[in-house]
Motif scaffolding. Sequence first.
Motif, mmCIF file in Angstrom:
data_model
loop_
_atom_site.group_PDB
_atom_site.id
_atom_site.type_symbol
_atom_site.label_atom_id
_atom_site.label_comp_id
_atom_site.label_asym_id
_atom_site.label_seq_id
_atom_site.Cartn_x
_atom_site.Cartn_y
_atom_site.Cartn_z
ATOM 1 N N PRO A 60 0.793 -1.231 0.000
ATOM 2 C CA PRO A 60 0.000 0.000 0.000
ATOM 3 C C PRO A 60 0.827 1.285 0.000
ATOM 4 O O PRO A 60 0.329 2.341 -0.371
ATOM 5 C CB PRO A 60 -0.848 -0.123 1.274
ATOM 6 C CG PRO A 60 -0.168 -1.141 2.110
ATOM 7 C CD PRO A 60 0.522 -2.074 1.175
ATOM 8 N N ASP A 61 2.090 1.184 0.410
ATOM 9 C CA ASP A 61 2.947 2.374 0.383
ATOM 10 C C ASP A 61 3.448 2.693 -1.024
ATOM 11 O O ASP A 61 3.911 3.814 -1.289
ATOM 12 C CB ASP A 61 4.158 2.189 1.301
ATOM 13 C CG ASP A 61 3.767 2.118 2.771
ATOM 14 O OD1 ASP A 61 2.754 2.755 3.133
ATOM 15 O OD2 ASP A 61 4.455 1.419 3.543
ATOM 16 N N LYS A 62 3.388 1.714 -1.914
ATOM 17 C CA LYS A 62 3.966 1.883 -3.254
ATOM 18 C C LYS A 62 2.935 1.947 -4.365
ATOM 19 O O LYS A 62 3.275 2.196 -5.517
ATOM 20 C CB LYS A 62 4.950 0.737 -3.525
ATOM 21 C CG LYS A 62 6.147 0.739 -2.591
ATOM 22 C CD LYS A 62 7.063 -0.449 -2.862
ATOM 23 C CE LYS A 62 8.254 -0.442 -1.899
ATOM 24 N NZ LYS A 62 9.134 -1.620 -2.094
ATOM 25 N N ASN A 63 1.668 1.706 -4.022
ATOM 26 C CA ASN A 63 0.611 1.722 -5.024
ATOM 27 C C ASN A 63 -0.051 3.106 -5.048
ATOM 28 O O ASN A 63 -0.345 3.677 -3.996
ATOM 29 C CB ASN A 63 -0.423 0.640 -4.701
ATOM 30 C CG ASN A 63 -1.440 0.455 -5.799
ATOM 31 O OD1 ASN A 63 -2.289 1.308 -6.021
ATOM 32 N ND2 ASN A 63 -1.348 -0.671 -6.504
ATOM 33 N N THR A 64 -0.280 3.639 -6.246
ATOM 34 C CA THR A 64 -0.817 5.004 -6.358
ATOM 35 C C THR A 64 -2.205 5.139 -5.723
ATOM 36 O O THR A 64 -2.526 6.186 -5.152
ATOM 37 C CB THR A 64 -0.913 5.443 -7.835
ATOM 38 O OG1 THR A 64 -1.825 4.598 -8.529
ATOM 39 C CG2 THR A 64 0.445 5.395 -8.511
ATOM 40 N N VAL A 65 -3.021 4.095 -5.813
ATOM 41 C CA VAL A 65 -4.379 4.160 -5.264
ATOM 42 C C VAL A 65 -4.334 4.290 -3.749
ATOM 43 O O VAL A 65 -4.880 5.232 -3.164
ATOM 44 C CB VAL A 65 -5.203 2.910 -5.655
ATOM 45 C CG1 VAL A 65 -6.624 3.043 -5.138
ATOM 46 C CG2 VAL A 65 -5.187 2.709 -7.154
#
Length: 311
Positions: A60-65
């Motif tokens: 979740p830290d690396k996904n744009t959403v």
Amino acid sequence: MNDSIKVFAPATVANVVCGYDVLGFAVNQPGDEVIMRLTGGKGISISKITGDDGKLPLDPDKNTVSASVQHYLNHIGKPDTGIDIELHKKMPIGSGLGSSSASTVAGLFAVNTLFDNLLTNRELVPFAMKGEELACGYGHADNVAPALMGGFVLIRSYEPLDIISLPFPEDMHAAVVYPEVDVPTKDARQMIRSKVLLKDAVTQWGNVAGLVSGLFLKDYDLIGRSMTDILVEPTRSILIPDFAVMKSIALESGAIGFGISGSGPSVFALTRDADIARTITAKLQQHLKNLNINSLSFVSEVNKKGPIILD
């Protein structure tokens, strides 16, 4: 307050030839879907991503959403809210059609709806720009603003952020063709000159003003002759197979104007109606097939709604 929601957000055509980083419009297809659930736990998780061929991070830290949703939660004072996200990619990654933007916008629209629309879609734009920054290193708004707000959008200023919705001819359609070749956004941005001649800048200013005026006046001829780019297209078009030939095909087939969608490799034509758009996409796809290049095509009117809730 509902605890789950499914949202679709549209693809976008950024730049619209002469308006690098300041103009864009939304289309009805393709787009991305997000399913979001409040979990009752703490923190954001991404349980599933489909349609990405394993390219996108579940972290979740690396996904744009998820990154954009976290910025939103921080802003509303609920940073530890438990949220699970499913992302369903319905459009190609790296297509020049705002793939990361569509995902991010779907996620932000979903979380904002779950929290009873605390912000307007326009107010969500800065949070979506955080996603673009993660995706390509620069938080531009020419994809996310039209994806959120629908229609044609002008970003008059970034500091402070000043976004204007533009009128446009009701019958206008876009013919979009995505040649399946690889043009990474970061690489395409790095090719652009950092300094330009004043006389070239003056030409470009005139074209941007002409395009905006043409949209207001609903003057197809003015729109068409303003869709000329002497700063970015000459460089970026090198990465797109037979760009000049495709441009000639489109214009000879009735296009108002033709250019690169975002950083490419997708190309687009604006047309007066759907029939001309379908003719153009068929001819462009046949030309690419003759070059042994697979392609996808989309014909759409300008999307007026932005993201929508799906049943």
